[in-house]
Motif scaffolding. Sequence first.
Motif, short mmCIF file in Angstrom:
data_model
loop_
_atom_site.label_atom_id
_atom_site.label_comp_id
_atom_site.label_asym_id
_atom_site.label_seq_id
_atom_site.Cartn_x
_atom_site.Cartn_y
_atom_site.Cartn_z
N ASN A 196 -18.14 3.43 -0.35
CA ASN A 196 -18.33 2.31 -1.26
C ASN A 196 -17.08 1.99 -2.07
N TYR A 197 -16.32 3.01 -2.41
CA TYR A 197 -15.05 2.77 -3.10
C TYR A 197 -14.04 2.13 -2.16
N LEU A 198 -13.94 2.66 -0.95
CA LEU A 198 -13.03 2.08 0.04
C LEU A 198 -13.34 0.60 0.27
N LEU A 199 -14.61 0.29 0.42
CA LEU A 199 -15.02 -1.09 0.69
C LEU A 199 -14.63 -2.01 -0.46
N ARG A 200 -14.86 -1.57 -1.68
CA ARG A 200 -14.55 -2.41 -2.84
C ARG A 200 -13.05 -2.67 -2.94
N GLN A 201 -12.24 -1.63 -2.77
CA GLN A 201 -10.79 -1.81 -2.87
C GLN A 201 -10.25 -2.68 -1.74
N PHE A 202 -10.78 -2.48 -0.53
CA PHE A 202 -10.34 -3.29 0.61
C PHE A 202 -10.64 -4.77 0.33
N GLU A 203 -11.82 -5.05 -0.16
CA GLU A 203 -12.21 -6.44 -0.44
C GLU A 203 -11.31 -7.03 -1.52
N TRP A 204 -11.03 -6.28 -2.57
CA TRP A 204 -10.18 -6.79 -3.65
C TRP A 204 -8.76 -7.05 -3.15
N ILE A 205 -8.25 -6.15 -2.29
CA ILE A 205 -6.91 -6.36 -1.74
C ILE A 205 -6.89 -7.58 -0.83
N ARG A 206 -7.88 -7.67 0.05
CA ARG A 206 -7.95 -8.82 0.97
C ARG A 206 -8.04 -10.14 0.22
N ASP A 207 -8.81 -10.14 -0.87
CA ASP A 207 -9.07 -11.39 -1.60
C ASP A 207 -8.10 -11.64 -2.74
N GLY A 208 -7.07 -10.80 -2.86
CA GLY A 208 -6.04 -11.02 -3.86
C GLY A 208 -6.42 -10.63 -5.27
N LYS A 209 -7.42 -9.76 -5.43
CA LYS A 209 -7.88 -9.36 -6.76
C LYS A 209 -7.20 -8.09 -7.28
N ARG A 210 -6.46 -7.41 -6.42
CA ARG A 210 -5.76 -6.19 -6.87
C ARG A 210 -4.28 -6.50 -6.90
N ARG A 211 -3.75 -6.65 -8.11
CA ARG A 211 -2.41 -7.20 -8.28
C ARG A 211 -1.30 -6.26 -7.82
N ASN A 212 -1.55 -4.96 -7.79
CA ASN A 212 -0.48 -4.04 -7.38
C ASN A 212 -0.60 -3.63 -5.92
N ALA A 213 -1.33 -4.43 -5.14
CA ALA A 213 -1.47 -4.13 -3.71
C ALA A 213 -0.18 -4.42 -2.96
N ASN A 214 0.06 -3.66 -1.92
CA ASN A 214 1.22 -3.87 -1.06
C ASN A 214 1.04 -5.22 -0.34
N PRO A 215 1.96 -6.16 -0.52
CA PRO A 215 1.81 -7.48 0.12
C PRO A 215 1.76 -7.40 1.64
N ASP A 216 2.37 -6.37 2.21
CA ASP A 216 2.29 -6.21 3.66
C ASP A 216 0.84 -5.95 4.10
N MET A 217 0.11 -5.18 3.28
CA MET A 217 -1.30 -4.92 3.60
C MET A 217 -2.14 -6.18 3.40
N VAL A 218 -1.86 -6.90 2.33
CA VAL A 218 -2.60 -8.14 2.08
C VAL A 218 -2.47 -9.07 3.27
N LYS A 219 -1.26 -9.22 3.77
CA LYS A 219 -1.02 -10.09 4.92
C LYS A 219 -1.70 -9.55 6.17
N GLN A 220 -1.68 -8.23 6.34
CA GLN A 220 -2.24 -7.60 7.53
C GLN A 220 -3.75 -7.81 7.63
N ILE A 221 -4.44 -7.81 6.49
CA ILE A 221 -5.91 -7.84 6.53
C ILE A 221 -6.50 -9.17 6.07
N GLU A 222 -5.67 -10.17 5.82
CA GLU A 222 -6.19 -11.42 5.26
C GLU A 222 -7.19 -12.10 6.19
N GLY A 223 -7.10 -11.86 7.50
CA GLY A 223 -8.02 -12.50 8.43
C GLY A 223 -9.27 -11.69 8.75
N PHE A 224 -9.44 -10.55 8.09
CA PHE A 224 -10.62 -9.72 8.35
C PHE A 224 -11.89 -10.41 7.83
N SER A 225 -12.90 -10.48 8.67
CA SER A 225 -14.21 -10.96 8.23
C SER A 225 -14.91 -9.85 7.45
#
Length: 231
Positions: free
Chosen positions: A169-198
């Motif tokens: 449940n923690y993994l899921l929440r952080q992944f969603e926040w990173i994907r959706d741009g809600k975690r400001r200190n996320a690695n931009p490479d990861m944001v770009k990598q997962i932006e298309g994940f459903s």
Amino acid sequence: MKFLAVGCTALMLSGAAYAAGGWNEGNEEQDEALHLKPNHEGGIETYEVCSACHQLNGWGLEDGTFPQLAGQHAVVTIKQLADIRAKNRDNPTMYPFALPREIGGAQALADVAAYIEKLPMNPNNGKGPGKDLELGEKLYKDNCVRCHGERGEGKPDKFYPLIQGQHYNYLLRQFEWIRDGKRRNANPDMVKQIEGFSDKDMVAVMDYVSRLTPPKEKLADPDWVNPDFDW
């Protein structure tokens, strides 16, 4: 609380660790903490504050409200604490407890991060629903292995966190926040990598990650009790 005297552990880093990219240019406190020699007694004392949420064993809560910290790379813990204190990462629940007036300065960051890294990990972390593990495995191998490793072990020299053994449940929440741009200190490479994940992709890959088990030498017995504290 009872503090037990144990030996100190040195935190060794090369200058290359700072070249992780713009997302981790660091700040003065992070850089200072990374070069300090951690003190075990200081780590115990500082972790007492953390344990109110993350539990005395460092295992967090299965519902994902609080993550497992035990076993995390010290450099990652220092970065995240420094980011929260510098308001580079939004965590209003944790922020007041992470302030220098509560736990101390850069030395406290070095101390507690080294202490956390040595805590044995939960052998029974929270798992996902287990419905699309084949898809999750494929997504992980295609998108995540390069940074987080085959078994979710991370890469401390690049500040990539250990994610094996973490609560689903923690993994899921952080992944969603990173994907959706809600975690400001996320690695931009990861944001770009997962932006298309459903959402289906997200659930599948985090379910798979929640089943990546740490090596036996890093795991505690299920009934392990942290001897550094009076329970």
